[in-house]
Design a protein around this motif. Structure first.
Motif, short mmCIF file in Angstrom:
data_model
loop_
_atom_site.label_atom_id
_atom_site.label_comp_id
_atom_site.label_asym_id
_atom_site.label_seq_id
_atom_site.Cartn_x
_atom_site.Cartn_y
_atom_site.Cartn_z
N ARG A 58 48.87 46.23 19.02
CA ARG A 58 49.41 46.34 20.38
C ARG A 58 48.60 47.33 21.21
NH1 ARG A 58 54.48 44.92 17.90
NH2 ARG A 58 55.33 43.12 19.04
N VAL B 15 45.53 45.51 22.33
CA VAL B 15 45.84 44.57 23.41
C VAL B 15 46.00 45.32 24.72
CG1 VAL B 15 47.54 42.94 24.30
CG2 VAL B 15 46.89 42.86 21.89
N GLU B 16 46.67 46.47 24.69
CA GLU B 16 46.85 47.25 25.91
C GLU B 16 45.51 47.75 26.45
OE1 GLU B 16 48.45 48.91 29.18
OE2 GLU B 16 49.46 47.57 27.77
N TRP C 195 44.01 38.51 26.78
CA TRP C 195 44.84 39.49 26.10
C TRP C 195 46.27 38.96 25.93
CZ3 TRP C 195 49.18 41.10 28.57
CH2 TRP C 195 49.22 40.99 29.97
N GLN C 196 46.71 38.09 26.85
CA GLN C 196 48.06 37.53 26.73
C GLN C 196 48.19 36.71 25.44
OE1 GLN C 196 46.01 37.14 29.35
NE2 GLN C 196 47.10 37.34 31.31
N LEU D 256 48.53 39.08 22.53
CA LEU D 256 49.88 39.64 22.44
C LEU D 256 50.84 38.63 21.81
CD1 LEU D 256 51.79 41.97 23.02
CD2 LEU D 256 52.12 41.04 25.33
#
Length: 234
Positions: free
Chosen positions: A124, A127-128, A190-191, A194
């Motif tokens: 995570r 991803v951020e 990136w979506q 996630l």
């Protein structure tokens, strides 16, 4: 940019030296991102010395990183020749993407069987960081972090030989993405990363395989303009 011979020019474009990690660990992402951003490309005439000046790094560290990038097929090293950025043809990219699909279908399923909180937290975080890089239009960083996400997910699978195999494929794909015409926002999903984290956390093997295939479909469309008849590993 086609020449890095000028010391004054190297100093003007040098990036700040990070204090995180060892010198080699710090230099690798900075040099790789410069290649992904095409500040250093296949026409660039660079040397170990010019890279030392550009990145404020020691000669030994530059040599180690160039050797690593050579193993990843990003840089070509030949005796008595300047280093150069590799140029790959469409067929090699096609084969690389096919190999990635076969490997990652298995790896994501294995990762679903043993999701650990620390691993999921790190995914995570990646991803951020990737999202921020996209929002800031830092294309090289976004592409590199996208690749790092896939490698970290592979490590979660617990199959070191297969994860090592993927490690040989991801940097080459990253270079191909960098040379494509897609924008930062369209080529760095990136979506989708996630969404993969969420299904892996739930241990949903079937959904994870489906999302990985869809994700790789998008990558193939970006790089080749077509989608393979792919093999789904059950």
């Amino acid at each position: 940019m086609n020449s890095f011979a000028s010391a004054s020019h190297a100093q003007s474009t040098a990036l700040p030296v990070s204090r995180l990690g060892t010198p080699t660990e710090d230099l690798y992402p900075r040099l790789f991102e410069a290649i992904l951003e095409q500040r250093i490309d296949e026409d660039s005439r660079f040397t170990e010395h010019s890279l030392q000046a550009m990145f404020g790094a020691g000669r030994a560290d530059v040599r180690r990183v160039l050797t690593q990038l050579s193993h990843e097929q990003i840089v070509v090293l030949r005796a008595n020749h300047r280093p150069r950025v590799a140029a790959h043809d469409r067929e090699l990219i096609r084969q690389t993407l096919h190999a990635r699909r076969l490997a990652e279908n298995t790896l994501v399923r294995l990762a679903c069987q043993r999701p650990q909180p620390d691993d999921l937290k790190y995914l995570r975080t990646l991803v951020e960081r990737e999202k921020r890089a996209v929002e800031q239009d830092r294309r090289g960083a976004a592409i590199r972090l996208s690749g790092e996400f896939h490698l970290r997910l592979a490590r979660m699978a617990g199959n070191l030989p297969l994860a090592h195999f993927l490690r040989s494929l991801v940097p080459l794909t990253s270079l191909a993405i960098a040379r494509s015409q897609c924008s930062t926002r369209s080529c760095c999903a990136w979506q989708e990363h996630l969404a993969l984290v969420e299904v892996v956390e739930r241990g949903d093997v079937s959904k994870a395989g489906m999302l990985m295939n869809r994700h790789l479909d998008h990558l193939e469309q970006t790089l080749l303009g077509t989608t393979f008849q792919h093999c789904v590993v059950s």
